[in-house]
Scaffold this motif. Sequence first.
Motif, short mmCIF file in Angstrom:
data_model
loop_
_atom_site.label_atom_id
_atom_site.label_comp_id
_atom_site.label_asym_id
_atom_site.label_seq_id
_atom_site.Cartn_x
_atom_site.Cartn_y
_atom_site.Cartn_z
N HIS A 42 0.82 -1.43 -0.09
CA HIS A 42 -0.14 -0.09 0.34
C HIS A 42 0.82 1.39 -0.27
CE1 HIS A 42 -3.97 -2.17 0.38
NE2 HIS A 42 -3.02 -2.60 0.71
N ASN B 150 -1.10 4.71 0.13
CA ASN B 150 -2.32 4.40 -0.43
C ASN B 150 -3.40 3.54 0.39
OD1 ASN B 150 -5.25 4.67 -1.06
ND2 ASN B 150 -4.53 5.17 -2.76
N ASP B 151 -4.25 3.37 1.65
CA ASP B 151 -3.91 2.21 2.59
C ASP B 151 -5.55 1.76 2.13
OD1 ASP B 151 -2.92 1.54 3.84
OD2 ASP B 151 -2.74 2.33 5.92
N ARG B 152 -6.61 2.47 1.19
CA ARG B 152 -7.73 2.65 1.02
C ARG B 152 -7.80 1.29 0.01
NH1 ARG B 152 -6.33 7.29 1.66
NH2 ARG B 152 -7.23 7.87 -0.66
N GLU B 153 -7.19 1.93 -1.69
CA GLU B 153 -7.19 0.94 -2.24
C GLU B 153 -6.01 0.03 -3.23
OE1 GLU B 153 -7.67 3.99 -5.75
OE2 GLU B 153 -8.36 4.68 -4.18
N ASP B 154 -6.44 -1.03 -3.64
CA ASP B 154 -5.42 -1.75 -4.18
C ASP B 154 -4.74 -1.74 -5.27
OD1 ASP B 154 -3.81 -4.41 -3.92
OD2 ASP B 154 -6.37 -5.53 -3.31
N ASP C 161 -12.99 -7.08 8.94
CA ASP C 161 -12.25 -7.53 8.14
C ASP C 161 -12.26 -8.65 7.11
OD1 ASP C 161 -9.26 -7.60 6.76
OD2 ASP C 161 -8.51 -9.04 7.69
N ARG D 272 -14.65 -6.92 4.51
CA ARG D 272 -14.82 -6.37 3.66
C ARG D 272 -13.66 -7.20 2.57
NH1 ARG D 272 -9.34 -4.38 4.84
NH2 ARG D 272 -9.66 -4.50 6.17
N GLN E 217 -4.94 -7.32 0.66
CA GLN E 217 -6.30 -6.48 1.12
C GLN E 217 -4.80 -6.01 2.39
OE1 GLN E 217 -8.31 -6.03 -0.39
NE2 GLN E 217 -8.32 -7.81 -1.89
N VAL E 218 -5.49 -5.51 3.10
CA VAL E 218 -5.06 -4.67 4.14
C VAL E 218 -4.96 -5.51 5.38
CG1 VAL E 218 -4.81 -2.21 5.15
CG2 VAL E 218 -6.36 -2.58 3.37
#
Lengths: 459, 459
Positions: A199, A253-257, B428, B431, B444-445
């Motif tokens: 990220h 950017n933690d929100r998008e892959d 999680d 999500r 994913q995060v």
Amino acid sequence: MDTPPTKKTLQIAIVGGGITGIMLAIGLTRRGVRCTIYEQAAQFGELGAGVSISRNAVRAMGLIDRSVLGAFNIVATRNKWESKKSVWFDFMDGTSQEPAARLKPLFAMVDPGVGQNAVHRARFLDELVRLLPRDVAQFNKKLDHILDDRIGSGKMLMKFKDGSVAEADAIIGCDGIKSRTRSILVGEDHPAATAMYTHKYAYRGLIPMQQAIQVLGEERAVNSHMWLGPNRHVLTFPVDHGKTLNMVAFATNDREDWPSSSKLTLPTTKAEALDDFREFGQNVKNIIQLAPDKMDRWAIFDLGNHPLSAYHKGRICLAGDAAHATSPHHGAGAGFCIEDAAFLARLIADPQVQEPAHLEVVFSAYDAHRRERTQWLVRSSRRAGNLYEWLAQGVGSNFKSMEKELAERLGYIWSYDIDNALREATKDLHRRLNVPGLPRLDSQVMPFVTNDENGVEMA
Amino acid sequence: MDTPPTKKTLQIAIVGGGITGIMLAIGLTRRGVRCTIYEQAAQFGELGAGVSISRNAVRAMGLIDRSVLGAFNIVATRNKWESKKSVWFDFMDGTSQEPAARLKPLFAMVDPGVGQNAVHRARFLDELVRLLPRDVAQFNKKLDHILDDRIGSGKMLMKFKDGSVAEADAIIGCDGIKSRTRSILVGEDHPAATAMYTHKYAYRGLIPMQQAIQVLGEERAVNSHMWLGPNRHVLTFPVDHGKTLNMVAFATNDREDWPSSSKLTLPTTKAEALDDFREFGQNVKNIIQLAPDKMDRWAIFDLGNHPLSAYHKGRICLAGDAAHATSPHHGAGAGFCIEDAAFLARLIADPQVQEPAHLEVVFSAYDAHRRERTQWLVRSSRRAGNLYEWLAQGVGSNFKSMEKELAERLGYIWSYDIDNALREATKDLHRRLNVPGLPRLDSQVMPFVTNDENGVEMA
């Protein structure tokens, strides 16, 4: 150059002709161990502009062969000012509106006598290739799968995409972050088979040094600097013997892959980069402004989510990014690849290693003495990336704490005593080789550092 | 009891009917998820006398089902004295020649309201089995291999040693330290396939409490104590509702390998145990003297040398000792197995989990939220074993440092907020389930704690 007399009948296959594979091949051939590099491309080549070489990496090069240091010295670019030769980076407040020439650093990280050494990957590789015997590499060899022909030839067989087959006594995967050897070792559908997005991504650009000096002033342009800010940080350092400024602008950017599952680099524009850094001060904006209109965005992937439980399985072994691909925030990825190569070359060339079965023992000793340090780097490098961007828990934008923690982490990386580590590993290798019947290779005593845990590591 | 109405068509296979497997089966059946336990033995059964249950484990039991707490309360033995009900262990100098009744503890570890809870594994299992529907288990099912019948039935197929085959939508290996599921998951010749010797072993003996009181005095006999010394430590604690004293005498031997590759327990004699503890004080010798002439020596193996890089691969998952077999020095192994079971039961039963493909997502969320804590335990437990035996680097026999470090480590274990951890994991999971097309499950995060590193962990 000539191949030195072969002392062993062992034959090592090296999958991948990047820095790790070539370093390893140099180390092995100089010690009379036969090896072949299987490279998937039509010729040697490396991607990525700059690679950072620190003290530990220089020491490891010397252990591989003195000639490697010569190649390194030809291509390395250091900070231009004499007073900055020991500086790794000066750390600047990237959000400040104070002009660069007047802005004072927050702090500096210093490695006496070494400082910053930027090396152009592709050029370094060219120099290294000269040190190899001509016939050591085969090209257009993309690894498809591996067979252990235990009951037949006793060899490990590699099948390549072109249908050809090669054999060896052991296979060392130096095939980088997208390693096929790794996915064969753990299984294709295993989470550890593929590196994952951290990220963070980076814009990269090369800028003529004269233009950089105009906007930053000479001191900030011709020496290495890191410009810090919230969720973003920018590296600027001289390359190409000071004729060019290399800029690498990181963002979180933690929100998008990452939008692509196959490409780590995607095209973008300077306008996007400028927009991404709109919260930064004028200095950083001025630097980005000098980059070409068309830029690349590079996704930072690593192996931190699923660290490998072993770097070997039987007579298959992983080294370099194939084993421990890391984010670049410590500038130590290439150095650790070189350390791996030095380790493997020395252990394989050990006089007590004579039979194919001994190579499995070499790999288990290598794993026991290298895995902890290299997997620590992956974690610590993530932490460093967050420190630079004021995201690290317990630190934020407290620059005193940041300086202290970075100094400690970089100290651990730089001060590695590879001679002593190799002495310990060699002693351990001999112990493992001398266990009667080699009953259970891995149940031998691990070095204390791996058997124990020093200090409380709370989650 | 009756099986509650089935809300899902998903079918879960649980390999192994030990504490983890049975806890998981209780958690699933109580939530209307269909599951079958495949147990290799002819009936349920557990080895090993005592298991320690701490606060975090009690909380996890409550989350599996209230009835589990009832079963636990029937079999748990706590310290006898009211004033000791919150004491986990009183720590004694095992080398002192001062008689036990007069000797003062070095320090105590206290868990308010919980203290020490010793549970007899086999008896606890008996109580738990009562909570299961009758038809949930199949016996004499020793797992041989697994096939992913993706293009046929879409099911996972298990082939057993008796030639029979069973199918399920997912397979959860709860088959303990020698897990066959694990060796299938990583590959038989992979170093992580088998647990390894930690170079510690233990003599175990059960002693009638009346005799123990005669040599130790009542306070030291009917409440839990740990007797420390160089390279050795001894646990004494009441079991069987105070009628028996359980003695476990640990020793470190870094020079020799465990003599058997298949048996973790080998017969020995009291004379050998006494000789092994000849450097200790009279109190410890007096206790060992009360043990039967024929004793067992139990090798402490764990998965610390090669921690798994993932607890799942596709629709195969590992839980409990199969995933993270640990040495017993924190008394937390069983508790972490129960936490795993609570996690998996809750996540699988989540209303959004409806299709077989969702189970893979459940496993990746479980892996992301459980692996770090459970692998930390394996490392920290090794450290604890060395602390007790004055072998820990930087601590030695400095009891103030020892107390401080143990309190910190045990605090991390005991204070686990499993409710919150499950809330985070569920968020999680949702999500991950809602990523369009589920392109790359693991990219994913990760929770912040895994994405980053808190505090400097130097090697």
